[in-house]
Design a protein around this motif. Structure first.
Motif, PDB file in Angstrom:
ATOM      1  N   THR A   2      -0.870   5.406   0.634  1.00 28.84           N
ATOM      2  CA  THR A   2      -1.511   4.411   1.512  1.00 28.84           C
ATOM      3  C   THR A   2      -2.596   5.191   2.453  1.00 28.84           C
ATOM      4  O   THR A   2      -2.341   6.353   2.640  1.00 28.84           O
ATOM      5  N   HIS A   4      -4.813   5.803   5.744  1.00 27.70           N
ATOM      6  CA  HIS A   4      -4.892   5.659   7.110  1.00 27.70           C
ATOM      7  C   HIS A   4      -5.962   6.136   7.669  1.00 27.70           C
ATOM      8  O   HIS A   4      -5.992   7.445   7.929  1.00 27.70           O
ATOM      9  N   GLN A   6      -8.451   7.504  10.530  1.00 25.96           N
ATOM     10  CA  GLN A   6      -8.020   7.673  12.058  1.00 25.96           C
ATOM     11  C   GLN A   6      -9.626   7.958  12.798  1.00 25.96           C
ATOM     12  O   GLN A   6      -9.268   7.703  13.969  1.00 25.96           O
ATOM     13  N   PRO A  91      -3.912  -0.169   7.108  1.00 28.64           N
ATOM     14  CA  PRO A  91      -3.637   0.696   5.702  1.00 28.64           C
ATOM     15  C   PRO A  91      -4.242   0.071   4.670  1.00 28.64           C
ATOM     16  O   PRO A  91      -4.001  -1.095   4.414  1.00 28.64           O
TER      17      PRO A  91
END
Length: 225
Positions: A2, A4, A6, A91
């Motif tokens: 997954t 992510h 940021q 995600p």
């Protein structure tokens, strides 16, 4: 796996992209980040929608509106709707069989990572210069060995660094796949690839880097960085 994301593109840079005011090199970095970041794709869509609304609502006058005024109007409109801050990233499913290099970057390089011919930079690092049609920016793919630092440097202008594989740390901040770091003349730093994997990044600059090391400065014209 997954994904992510940021660290996102700034509002100003994304707006320049939306309005077609970025040179090709910067646009490659932004477009590649957008391919990996649904949150920034949502922001772009919102900007384009809001810009269309502002255009429709603007009365035709003889007074020319400056870019600064346009951006101020855009931010005011976004603030009124509670969307100025960067939204939380959602995600993204990233199966292992997907290419490491998303479009449009993959087409510029003629293939994915395993198809590329890297050029040595020294100390185990490699790069691939990417040709563009603009004279404003320099674009390259970088491969930094796991656990190794980039030579300490500052900047003569803007630098965008987009992580495509692996990760690097810059001080206490970690940048992973999909994250983008924007640096300027005020920043002196020494990014370090994390020890678990080589770090592959897309880097775009508009001026030569200012290295602290005399040895690196001596070979800099040969390397073209």
């Amino acid at each position: 796996m997954t994904l992510h994301v940021q660290h996102h593109i700034s509002d100003e840079l994304l707006l320049d992209y939306a309005t077609g005011n970025l040179a090709e090199g910067w646009s490659i970095a932004v477009a590649t980040h957008l391919a990996l970041c649904p949150a920034c794709r949502d922001r772009l869509s919102f900007m384009e929608h809001t810009g269309g609304q502002l255009l429709e609502a603007t009365e035709v006058t003889d007074k020319e509106v400056s870019p600064a005024d346009s951006w101020a109007a855009m931010k005011a409109k976004m603030a009124a709707q509670g969307s100025v801050r960067t939204p939380a990233a959602k995600p993204v499913a990233a199966p292992r069989d997907l290419p490491i290099l998303p479009e449009p970057l993959r087409s510029y390089l003629g293939g994915d990572i395993h198809d590329l011919k890297w050029r040595a930079l020294g100390r185990g690092a490699y790069h691939i210069p990417i040709k563009t049609g603009d004279k404003e920016s320099q674009v390259r793919l970088l491969k930094i060995p796991a656990g190794k630092p980039v030579p300490e440097h500052s900047h003569g202008g803007r630098e965008l660094t987009l992580v495509l594989k692996g990760a690097f740390t810059d001080g206490a901040t970690v940048f992973k796949r999909g994250d983008i770091e924007e640096a300027d003349e005020t920043l002196t730093h020494q990014p370090v690839a994390t020890p678990d994997d080589d770090c592959i990044c897309l880097a775009v600059t508009d001026a030569p880097l200012k290295f602290k090391s005399l040895l690196v400065r001596l070979v800099q014209p040969v390397l073209g960085i």
